[in-house]
Write a protein that holds these residues in place. Structure first.
Motif, mmCIF file in Angstrom:
data_model
loop_
_atom_site.group_PDB
_atom_site.id
_atom_site.type_symbol
_atom_site.label_atom_id
_atom_site.label_comp_id
_atom_site.label_asym_id
_atom_site.label_seq_id
_atom_site.Cartn_x
_atom_site.Cartn_y
_atom_site.Cartn_z
ATOM 1 N N PRO A 1 -34.004 12.019 -25.220
ATOM 2 C CA PRO A 1 -34.211 10.651 -24.754
ATOM 3 C C PRO A 1 -32.904 9.855 -24.794
ATOM 4 O O PRO A 1 -32.009 10.164 -25.577
ATOM 5 C CB PRO A 1 -35.215 10.069 -25.764
ATOM 6 N N GLY A 2 -32.815 8.855 -23.946
ATOM 7 C CA GLY A 2 -31.606 8.026 -23.930
ATOM 8 C C GLY A 2 -31.383 7.432 -22.562
ATOM 9 O O GLY A 2 -32.275 7.476 -21.705
ATOM 10 N N LYS A 3 -30.184 6.880 -22.356
ATOM 11 C CA LYS A 3 -29.867 6.310 -21.050
ATOM 12 C C LYS A 3 -29.045 7.309 -20.245
ATOM 13 O O LYS A 3 -28.104 7.905 -20.765
ATOM 14 C CB LYS A 3 -29.091 5.007 -21.241
ATOM 15 N N TYR A 4 -29.440 7.494 -19.015
ATOM 16 C CA TYR A 4 -28.749 8.451 -18.147
ATOM 17 C C TYR A 4 -28.449 7.807 -16.790
ATOM 18 O O TYR A 4 -29.145 6.882 -16.368
ATOM 19 C CB TYR A 4 -29.644 9.664 -17.866
ATOM 20 N N ASP A 5 -27.422 8.329 -16.124
ATOM 21 C CA ASP A 5 -27.255 8.028 -14.705
ATOM 22 C C ASP A 5 -28.147 9.031 -13.977
ATOM 23 O O ASP A 5 -28.023 10.237 -14.193
ATOM 24 C CB ASP A 5 -25.799 8.231 -14.265
ATOM 25 N N ILE A 6 -29.064 8.540 -13.166
ATOM 26 C CA ILE A 6 -29.971 9.479 -12.520
ATOM 27 C C ILE A 6 -29.739 9.512 -11.008
ATOM 28 O O ILE A 6 -29.448 8.502 -10.382
ATOM 29 C CB ILE A 6 -31.459 9.173 -12.820
ATOM 30 N N MET A 7 -29.821 10.705 -10.459
ATOM 31 C CA MET A 7 -29.710 10.886 -9.018
ATOM 32 C C MET A 7 -31.133 11.160 -8.530
ATOM 33 O O MET A 7 -31.680 12.236 -8.772
ATOM 34 C CB MET A 7 -28.791 12.068 -8.719
ATOM 35 N N MET B 1 -40.149 11.043 -19.187
ATOM 36 C CA MET B 1 -40.640 9.790 -18.615
ATOM 37 C C MET B 1 -39.424 8.960 -18.251
ATOM 38 O O MET B 1 -38.393 8.993 -18.935
ATOM 39 C CB MET B 1 -41.507 9.037 -19.617
ATOM 40 N N ILE B 2 -39.564 8.231 -17.149
ATOM 41 C CA ILE B 2 -38.480 7.371 -16.681
ATOM 42 C C ILE B 2 -39.058 5.975 -16.595
ATOM 43 O O ILE B 2 -40.126 5.792 -16.007
ATOM 44 C CB ILE B 2 -38.012 7.802 -15.276
ATOM 45 N N SER B 3 -38.389 4.986 -17.166
ATOM 46 C CA SER B 3 -38.959 3.659 -17.037
ATOM 47 C C SER B 3 -37.885 2.622 -16.729
ATOM 48 O O SER B 3 -36.703 2.828 -16.990
ATOM 49 C CB SER B 3 -39.765 3.293 -18.281
ATOM 50 N N GLY B 4 -38.322 1.544 -16.126
ATOM 51 C CA GLY B 4 -37.390 0.485 -15.762
ATOM 52 C C GLY B 4 -38.068 -0.514 -14.850
ATOM 53 O O GLY B 4 -39.285 -0.488 -14.668
ATOM 54 N N VAL C 1 -27.926 7.301 -6.570
ATOM 55 C CA VAL C 1 -27.609 7.363 -7.997
ATOM 56 C C VAL C 1 -27.823 5.985 -8.615
ATOM 57 O O VAL C 1 -27.285 4.987 -8.130
ATOM 58 C CB VAL C 1 -26.155 7.826 -8.237
ATOM 59 N N ILE C 2 -28.640 5.927 -9.645
ATOM 60 C CA ILE C 2 -28.850 4.682 -10.377
ATOM 61 C C ILE C 2 -28.285 4.867 -11.773
ATOM 62 O O ILE C 2 -28.590 5.863 -12.448
ATOM 63 C CB ILE C 2 -30.348 4.313 -10.478
ATOM 64 N N GLU C 3 -27.464 3.912 -12.217
ATOM 65 C CA GLU C 3 -26.831 4.089 -13.524
ATOM 66 C C GLU C 3 -27.688 3.520 -14.644
ATOM 67 O O GLU C 3 -28.472 2.604 -14.442
ATOM 68 C CB GLU C 3 -25.437 3.434 -13.521
ATOM 69 N N ASP C 4 -27.514 4.110 -15.805
ATOM 70 C CA ASP C 4 -28.101 3.568 -17.033
ATOM 71 C C ASP C 4 -29.615 3.384 -16.994
ATOM 72 O O ASP C 4 -30.123 2.280 -17.180
ATOM 73 C CB ASP C 4 -27.470 2.197 -17.326
ATOM 74 N N VAL C 5 -30.344 4.454 -16.728
ATOM 75 C CA VAL C 5 -31.796 4.366 -16.668
ATOM 76 C C VAL C 5 -32.385 4.978 -17.936
ATOM 77 O O VAL C 5 -31.895 6.012 -18.425
ATOM 78 C CB VAL C 5 -32.338 5.100 -15.415
ATOM 79 N N ARG C 6 -33.440 4.330 -18.449
ATOM 80 C CA ARG C 6 -34.045 4.792 -19.709
ATOM 81 C C ARG C 6 -34.895 6.043 -19.496
ATOM 82 O O ARG C 6 -35.804 6.060 -18.671
ATOM 83 C CB ARG C 6 -34.903 3.685 -20.292
ATOM 84 N N ILE C 7 -34.585 7.072 -20.231
ATOM 85 C CA ILE C 7 -35.321 8.343 -20.181
ATOM 86 C C ILE C 7 -35.985 8.562 -21.535
ATOM 87 O O ILE C 7 -35.343 8.416 -22.577
ATOM 88 C CB ILE C 7 -34.345 9.517 -19.889
ATOM 89 N N ILE C 8 -37.283 8.889 -21.508
ATOM 90 C CA ILE C 8 -38.037 9.060 -22.760
ATOM 91 C C ILE C 8 -38.473 10.516 -22.880
ATOM 92 O O ILE C 8 -39.024 11.066 -21.933
ATOM 93 C CB ILE C 8 -39.270 8.135 -22.780
ATOM 94 N N SER D 1 -41.203 3.042 -27.179
ATOM 95 C CA SER D 1 -41.323 4.307 -26.465
ATOM 96 C C SER D 1 -41.183 5.465 -27.428
ATOM 97 O O SER D 1 -40.612 5.314 -28.504
ATOM 98 C CB SER D 1 -40.287 4.384 -25.348
ATOM 99 N N GLY D 2 -41.747 6.587 -27.027
ATOM 100 C CA GLY D 2 -41.670 7.774 -27.867
ATOM 101 C C GLY D 2 -43.048 8.319 -28.168
ATOM 102 O O GLY D 2 -44.020 7.960 -27.519
#
Lengths: 493, 462
Positions: free
Chosen positions: A256-262, A449-452, A486-493, B228-229
């Motif tokens: 989990p964390g913040k990622y640049d997602i394509m 999971m991707i949220s935003g 590409v979207i930068e800094d997206v929250r991934i769970i 979350s989690g």
């Protein structure tokens, strides 16, 4: 395999099409299939007379006639072959400045539909609304290909088999679990009591395929294409779906964390369909119920990106000379270089908010992506596309990816339709994704999971691919021609 | 006419032919902020012919049913046969249908109060009142209320001698709310309905539901995003029902099973859920939104036990998949309209109740989530991965429900999550009526008790 050539040669171009209106002009020359999409505007005139005779001040008749043929795949074979024809009409009336509506499938049914439509006007609010009183649309050449209507059953089966075989040939472990090929055409007619008569014909061929590999892990793939012309490359579609399943084996856990997602076009389109796009419709926007309310002229996206709706787009899924109430189709720049410029309107919402219709009246059921004569027109985007400049200039997906040190490539999403339509907040699952490491696809990833908030993330789109793809609507008729983004800094769970 | 068509089908050499004629009529109205936006009424009739020729399917549909012009009906049959013949040359495994009881019957589920006998003014008043009452609440920006009723008449005949006519009525009222506070905009949807007539509104009061929705929306407006989690979660009956539908139900549709698209393939007889979990799909529940007397290939609707005490017992099937899997047909074939073929579908998917109280479910949770209602979800049946969202949620801290949360989504793997269900209440309720999309949309119901899941992935922005 060169299926495209085979099909084109087999297609007999017997139908004469009026280059100005795209309508079939010489019924004598018709092949049987093409005859099935001819509509009879005399029927519309009969209904108009009937309604006027019953007290309607204004009448509009919208007709759809269509035919389609389809082949469904299950477990590596074609298991179902189907075809169908459909005809129906939607009738709008105005009486005492009040609107009413009814639908039916023939002239007999029209009597009842007209009676009910007139009866229901009594509950409606008075309006200055009026139906179209002139035709001034221009020709669109890219939406009708007679060779699609000429495809035979055997050719359709052959195409479907090519789709299956091209997937199976990639890897012995691949199972083509589902999908199929469908093709057909239709004619839309619209007539009003002002003497307006409009009609156009369209054709479409589409294919899709789902693949599966059960080996060290279960991996899946999918791909689809559609066109108004008989130019699909089915072999490529089958291969692409198989490759996705092959690459998806042995997924690794994603921290989990913040990622640049394509987001690949399919995934990006799903998010836009249920968040940003409906928020750009005139009525919610001007009523204050959209995230874009009171934001005209403001910066709402990366300044290098523009978002456009284009009902006239070449070979577009929803391209047509007119919308579903007779307004000529057009190209509308919604977001220009990051700045919110305008919203989309049909004639009714335009009247309510003192605007002009943008040609976005669409008749579609509240769930479903097809056109329907059974409901009234409402504002919907037709063909959404994006343009990028400077840093967001579309480049090859590989070049774009090469700039991602630690990213994720998202191919598919589950639950995009559960996004909050008012706020644009989403929290969805991605079952098909890849880790990007050092600018390259490293490995398949396990579900995340991707949220935003999608409207907010429009400002964080930092790059566009040039892999523009036509994506039809999931639960709406909205079509999109968009690339991976590409979207930068997206929250991934 | 249809008898002649079936005879003709046989003379063309088919092993099976079926004619399904569907006539739907109804009314729908939509009102936004006091203004009637649309009133739609109409009538649609059409038929489809489905044939099996040498083990291959062909299907053709038409809306042109004029008796004078049986040219069109003959052509529809001929097209179906042509398609099946062509298809039969490439098919590897011949399709057969599992024998089933040959019904010759006419079943009408008569509503107590036929919507057709209710004046349109009354229907208008229903959604107009609903609209006004919701607007009385704070921060409500726009309210769209809707009403619809539909009468669906189906006539199925086949070459085995089956002749079934069914008639059902479905009635729905709903409200879509949008509220705004400062720059914060939130939405909420509520729906009342079932395979009922107008009497549904004296059983479930749409205004009560609308008022609850307005209160809930106000809570959500000032709610914070969820953590979350992985965490424990208690779901209300409505959300539990959607969970049963998404996480499990699609995976036990036998068409997914035979095409290797389900994680449940080869799992019959295995313990796939916690022992306290039993799940049924039941199309016979009176009034259920997904209820029907006979399915769209003429098999009686039934109560299908899918999971019993944690063990996978059965799949929802049609006659084709029942043959392939050598199980009894259980009436799971449903088509959206005459234009499309019946697919294997759910009806009303219900989790069976347990023996706890709601208080017992939450008292042991130190930090978790209580989630209610749903906008729906989605599943990848092949991988067994699902997502669904909750309409409303609260934080549970030290066994107490504390602050409201917004936009809670849940996700996970079916096979993991089914084993994480560790408590169910005695109390069981129906969720809201819904529509399930699988290429075609059909009305479905779901429900269950309040359920507790020991660990699930919650998606939030904090």
């Amino acid at each position: 395999m060169n299926n495209k050539a085979d099909v084109t040669e087999a297609g007999k171009t017997m139908i004469k099409v009026d280059p100005n209106t795209n309508t079939i002009v010489d019924p004598k020359d018709l092949a049987p299939k093409a005859e099935e999409i001819l509509i009879d505007l005399d029927l519309a005139h009969k209904v108009i007379k009937l309604a006027e005779g019953s007290g309607a001040a204004e009448v509009e008749v919208f007709m759809i006639k269509g035919t389609d043929t389809g082949f469904s795949i299950e477990n590596n074979v074609v298991t179902f072959a189907s075809s169908g024809t459909e005809f129906g009409m939607g009738i709008r009336v105005i009486k005492d400045k009040r609107l009413g509506f009814g639908y039916c499938t023939n002239l007999d049914g029209a009597k009842n539909a007209v009676k009910n439509a007139l009866n229901f006007t009594k509950l409606a609010k008075q309006t200055e609304f009026s139906f179209v009183d002139k035709s001034n649309y221009s020709k669109i050449n890219s939406i009708f290909d007679p060779s699609i209507l000429e495809l035979t059953i055997d050719e359709g089966l052959e195409l479907t088999k090519q789709l299956i075989d091209s997937g199976l040939e990639e890897d012995p472990r691949v199972i083509v679990t589902g999908g199929g090929v469908g093709f057909g055409g239709g004619t839309v007619g619209l007539a009003t009591s002002f003497g307006v008569e409009q009609e156009y014909s369209v054709t479409e061929i589409q294919c899709g395929v789902a693949t599966l590999i059960k080996d060290k892990s279960i991996s899946t793939g999918f791909e689809y294409e559609s066109s108004r012309k008989n130019d699909l490359d089915l072999t490529k579609v089958g291969k692409t779906a198989a490759d996705l399943a092959i690459k998806g084996q042995n997924p690794q856990k994603i921290e989990p964390g913040k990622y640049d997602i394509m987001l690949m076009p399919h995934a990006m389109a799903q998010l836009l369909e249920f968040t940003v796009i409906p928020a750009l419709y005139g009525e919610p926007a001007l009523k204050g119920e959209s995230v874009y309310s009171n934001k005209l002229g403001e910066n709402v996206a990366n300044p290098d990106i523009s978002l456009i709706d284009d009902g006239t787009m070449e070979n577009g899924i929803n391209t047509a000379p007119i919308d579903d109430e007779g307004t000529p189709s057009k190209r509308t720049v919604l977001i220009e270089n990051g700045i919110l410029k305008t919203f989309l309107f049909d004639r009714q919402s335009a009247l309510e908010f003192d605007q002009t219709s943008t040609g976005n009246a669409v008749r579609a059921e509240s769930l479903g992506s097809g056109r329907s004569y059974k409901t009234v027109p409402k504002t919907k985007a037709l063909n959404i596309t994006v343009e990028g400049r400077h840093g967001a200039k579309p480049r090859s997906p590989n070049t774009v990816m090469a700039e991602l040190e630690n990213g994720l490539m998202i191919c598919d999403l589950l639950g995009a339709h559960t996004s909050n339509p008012a706020s644009g907040d989403f929290s969805v699952n991605s079952p098909t994704l890849f880790k990007i490491s050092g600018g390259d696809v490293a490995r398949a990833g396990q579900q995340v999971m991707i949220s935003g908030n999608m409207p907010e993330l429009m400002k964080h789109i930092i790059a566009l691919g040039n892999d523009f793809k036509d994506v039809g609507g999931g639960l709406t008729p909205i079509a999109q021609r968009i690339p991976s983004m590409v979207i930068e800094d997206v929250r991934i769970i | 006419m249809n008898d002649k068509l079936l005879k003709k089908a046989e003379s063309l050499g088919v092993q099976y032919a079926e004619i399904r004629t569907v006539n739907t009529s109804g009314l729908s109205m939509e009102l936004k902020d006091g203004e009637l936006k649309k009133t739609i009424t109409g009538d649609e009739k059409g038929l489809s012919i489905r044939v099996l020729f040498d083990g291959a399917w062909g299907f053709s549909a038409t809306s042109n049913l004029s008796e004078q012009d049986n040219r069109q009906l003959n052509k529809t049959l001929e097209t179906a046969v042509l398609l099946a013949k062509a298809n039969s040359h490439q098919i590897k495994e011949k399709i057969e249908l599992k024998p089933t009881k040959i019904l010759q019957t006419s079943i009408e589920w008569k509503p107590k109060r036929n919507p057709a006998d209710v004046a349109i003014e009354d229907k208008f008043e229903l959604i107009s009142d609903l609209n006004k009452r919701i607007h009385d609440f704070d921060n409500i920006l726009t309210v769209t209320t809707g009403y619809s009723d539909g009468l669906i008449k189906v006539h199925i005949q086949n070459t085995e001698g089956l002749d079934v006519r069914t008639q059902v009525t479905r009635t729905v009222a709903q409200a879509n709310l949008v509220a705004r506070k400062d720059s914060n905009i939130m939405g909420y949807r509520t729906r009342v309905g079932g395979t009922f007539g107008y009497e549904i509104f004296s059983q479930v009061d749409p205004i009560e539901k609308g008022e609850y929705a307005a209160e809930a929306l106000n809570r959500i407006l000032s709610a914070r995003s969820p953590p979350s989690g992985h965490m424990p979660l208690v779901a209300d009956p409505s959300l539990a029902g959607v969970f049963a539908h998404e996480a499990l139900g699609h995976g036990v549709e036998a068409d997914h099973v035979v095409s290797h698209e389900s994680i449940m393939e080869d799992k019959i007889g295995e313990m796939i859920a916690a022992e306290i979990v039993s799940i049924v799909d039941d199309s016979t529940i009176p009034g259920g939104f997904g209820s029907f007397p006979v399915d769209d290939e003429g098999v009686s609707g039934s109560r299908k036990v899918i999971i019993q005490n944690g063990v996978l017992k059965n799949f929802i099937n049609n006659r084709e998949t029942a043959f392939k899997l050598d199980i009894e047909p259980n009436g799971g074939a449903r088509a959206e309209s005459y234009q499309v073929r019946p697919l294997v579908r759910m009806s009303n998917t219900m989790i069976e109740p347990g023996d706890h109280t709601f208080e017992e479910l939450i008292e042991d949770i130190n930090r978790g989530i209580y989630a209610k209602g749903s906008h729906g979800g989605e599943v990848d049946t092949a991988k067994g991965t699902f997502q669904f969202n909750a309409q409303e949620a609260f934080l549970i801290e030290d066994g107490e429900i504390t602050e409201p949360l917004k936009d809670v989504s849940l996700s996970g793997s079916t096979l993991e999550i089914m084993k994480n269900i560790n408590a169910l209440t005695k109390q069981r309720e129906f969720g809201e009526p819904g529509f399930c999309g699988k290429g075609q949309f059909v009305p479905v119901g779901d429900g269950g008790p309040y359920i507790r899941i020991s660990s699930v992935t919650v998606g939030g922005s904090e």
